[in-house]
Motif scaffolding. Structure first.
Motif, PDB file in Angstrom:
ATOM      1  N   ALA A 129       0.833  -1.214   0.000  1.00  0.00           N
ATOM      2  CA  ALA A 129       0.000   0.000   0.000  1.00  0.00           C
ATOM      3  C   ALA A 129       0.861   1.254   0.000  1.00  0.00           C
ATOM      4  O   ALA A 129       0.529   2.240  -0.678  1.00  0.00           O
ATOM      5  CB  ALA A 129      -0.934  -0.002   1.206  1.00  0.00           C
ATOM      6  N   MET A 130       1.953   1.234   0.740  1.00  0.00           N
ATOM      7  CA  MET A 130       2.861   2.394   0.753  1.00  0.00           C
ATOM      8  C   MET A 130       3.384   2.666  -0.654  1.00  0.00           C
ATOM      9  O   MET A 130       3.434   3.811  -1.088  1.00  0.00           O
ATOM     10  CB  MET A 130       4.059   2.137   1.677  1.00  0.00           C
ATOM     11  CG  MET A 130       3.724   2.081   3.107  1.00  0.00           C
ATOM     12  SD  MET A 130       3.567   3.736   3.768  1.00  0.00           S
ATOM     13  CE  MET A 130       3.144   3.316   5.431  1.00  0.00           C
ATOM     14  N   HIS A 131       3.782   1.601  -1.356  1.00  0.00           N
ATOM     15  CA  HIS A 131       4.310   1.770  -2.713  1.00  0.00           C
ATOM     16  C   HIS A 131       3.240   2.243  -3.691  1.00  0.00           C
ATOM     17  O   HIS A 131       3.526   3.008  -4.604  1.00  0.00           O
ATOM     18  CB  HIS A 131       4.922   0.459  -3.201  1.00  0.00           C
ATOM     19  CG  HIS A 131       6.249   0.163  -2.611  1.00  0.00           C
ATOM     20  ND1 HIS A 131       6.399  -0.457  -1.391  1.00  0.00           N
ATOM     21  CD2 HIS A 131       7.502   0.402  -3.050  1.00  0.00           C
ATOM     22  CE1 HIS A 131       7.677  -0.582  -1.113  1.00  0.00           C
ATOM     23  NE2 HIS A 131       8.374  -0.065  -2.099  1.00  0.00           N
ATOM     24  N   VAL A 132       2.028   1.786  -3.506  1.00  0.00           N
ATOM     25  CA  VAL A 132       0.953   2.117  -4.449  1.00  0.00           C
ATOM     26  C   VAL A 132       0.316   3.477  -4.155  1.00  0.00           C
ATOM     27  O   VAL A 132       0.072   4.263  -5.070  1.00  0.00           O
ATOM     28  CB  VAL A 132      -0.125   1.003  -4.432  1.00  0.00           C
ATOM     29  CG1 VAL A 132      -1.374   1.424  -5.195  1.00  0.00           C
ATOM     30  CG2 VAL A 132       0.446  -0.284  -5.002  1.00  0.00           C
ATOM     31  N   LEU A 133       0.055   3.764  -2.890  1.00  0.00           N
ATOM     32  CA  LEU A 133      -0.752   4.937  -2.542  1.00  0.00           C
ATOM     33  C   LEU A 133       0.041   6.171  -2.121  1.00  0.00           C
ATOM     34  O   LEU A 133      -0.397   7.295  -2.362  1.00  0.00           O
ATOM     35  CB  LEU A 133      -1.729   4.583  -1.417  1.00  0.00           C
ATOM     36  CG  LEU A 133      -2.754   3.511  -1.747  1.00  0.00           C
ATOM     37  CD1 LEU A 133      -3.554   3.151  -0.505  1.00  0.00           C
ATOM     38  CD2 LEU A 133      -3.666   3.959  -2.874  1.00  0.00           C
ATOM     39  N   VAL A 134       1.168   5.977  -1.482  1.00  0.00           N
ATOM     40  CA  VAL A 134       1.892   7.133  -0.943  1.00  0.00           C
ATOM     41  C   VAL A 134       2.772   7.726  -2.038  1.00  0.00           C
ATOM     42  O   VAL A 134       3.866   7.259  -2.314  1.00  0.00           O
ATOM     43  CB  VAL A 134       2.716   6.764   0.313  1.00  0.00           C
ATOM     44  CG1 VAL A 134       3.474   7.971   0.827  1.00  0.00           C
ATOM     45  CG2 VAL A 134       1.794   6.215   1.401  1.00  0.00           C
ATOM     46  N   ASN A 135       2.218   8.758  -2.670  1.00  0.00           N
ATOM     47  CA  ASN A 135       2.944   9.494  -3.696  1.00  0.00           C
ATOM     48  C   ASN A 135       2.976  10.972  -3.300  1.00  0.00           C
ATOM     49  O   ASN A 135       2.599  11.319  -2.178  1.00  0.00           O
ATOM     50  CB  ASN A 135       2.294   9.274  -5.077  1.00  0.00           C
ATOM     51  CG  ASN A 135       0.854   9.741  -5.134  1.00  0.00           C
ATOM     52  OD1 ASN A 135       0.434  10.656  -4.426  1.00  0.00           O
ATOM     53  ND2 ASN A 135       0.069   9.111  -5.993  1.00  0.00           N
ATOM     54  N   ASP A 136       3.421  11.832  -4.202  1.00  0.00           N
ATOM     55  CA  ASP A 136       3.542  13.262  -3.875  1.00  0.00           C
ATOM     56  C   ASP A 136       2.214  13.917  -3.527  1.00  0.00           C
ATOM     57  O   ASP A 136       2.179  14.937  -2.846  1.00  0.00           O
ATOM     58  CB  ASP A 136       4.200  14.030  -5.027  1.00  0.00           C
ATOM     59  CG  ASP A 136       5.661  13.672  -5.196  1.00  0.00           C
ATOM     60  OD1 ASP A 136       6.269  13.152  -4.235  1.00  0.00           O
ATOM     61  OD2 ASP A 136       6.205  13.907  -6.289  1.00  0.00           O
ATOM     62  N   SER A 137       1.115  13.339  -3.974  1.00  0.00           N
ATOM     63  CA  SER A 137      -0.191  13.948  -3.700  1.00  0.00           C
ATOM     64  C   SER A 137      -0.854  13.395  -2.433  1.00  0.00           C
ATOM     65  O   SER A 137      -1.851  13.945  -1.958  1.00  0.00           O
ATOM     66  CB  SER A 137      -1.126  13.748  -4.898  1.00  0.00           C
ATOM     67  OG  SER A 137      -1.461  12.379  -5.050  1.00  0.00           O
TER      68      SER A 137
END
Length: 129
Positions: free
Chosen positions: A53-61
Motif C-alpha cells: 500500500a505504501m508503494h501504491v498509494l503514498v505518492n507526492d499527492s
C-alpha cells in the motif's frame, strides 16, 4: 499507552521507512483490505499489505485530510491522485497497550479508484513474494 504509535505511523508514511513499520506492527496484527474479503492475519501478511500500500498509494499527492483518535483507536482520512483519479480513503487503526498496530482496516472510494488500486496492489504483492 493507547494510540502512542500514531506519531511513528506518520513518520513511516513520511519517510517510507519499512524497518520502522516492521517494528510498529504487533505479531498478532490483522489487516483488512478493501480488495480482499478475508482478514489477513499475522505480522508477515500485515507487513506485506502495508508495504504494498505504501508503494501504491503514498505518492507526492498523498496527504491526510483529518484524524480522529481516542483510546486505542485512530481514524485517518486520506486523499491522493492516482492515474488521474481522485482517491479518498480511510485508515482505521487499533493499537495495543504498547503502541503497536493490532488491527488495520482500509476503505477506499470511488469504485474507479478501487479498480486502479487493486491492479497495482496485486502487482506489488507479487513483487514482494
Amino acid at each position: 499507552m493507547s494510540n502512542s504509535g500514531l506519531p511513528t505511523w506518520h513518520e513511516v508514511v513520511k519517510t517510507s521507512n519499512m524497518d520502522l513499520l516492521k517494528d510498529l506492527i504487533a505479531d498478532d496484527a490483522v489487516f483488512h483490505s478493501p480488495l480482499v474479503h478475508t482478514p489477513q492475519e499475522g505480522k508477515p501478511l500485515t507487513l506485506a499489505y502495508l508495504t504494498a500500500a505504501m508503494h501504491v498509494l503514498v505518492n507526492d499527492s498523498f496527504h491526510y485530510v483529518r484524524e480522529v483518535s481516542e483510546g486505542h483507536h485512530s481514524v485517518l482520512e486520506f486523499a491522493l491522485e492516482l492515474d488521474g483519479i481522485a482517491v479518498n480513503g480511510v485508515d482505521m487503526i487499533t493499537w495495543n497497550d504498547d503502541g503497536k498496530i493490532i488491527d488495520f482496516k482500509v476503505m477506499i472510494r470511488p469504485y474507479k479508484a478501487i479498480e486502479s488500486v487493486r491492479t497495482r496492489m496485486a502487482a506489488m504483492l507479487e513483487k514482494l513474494k
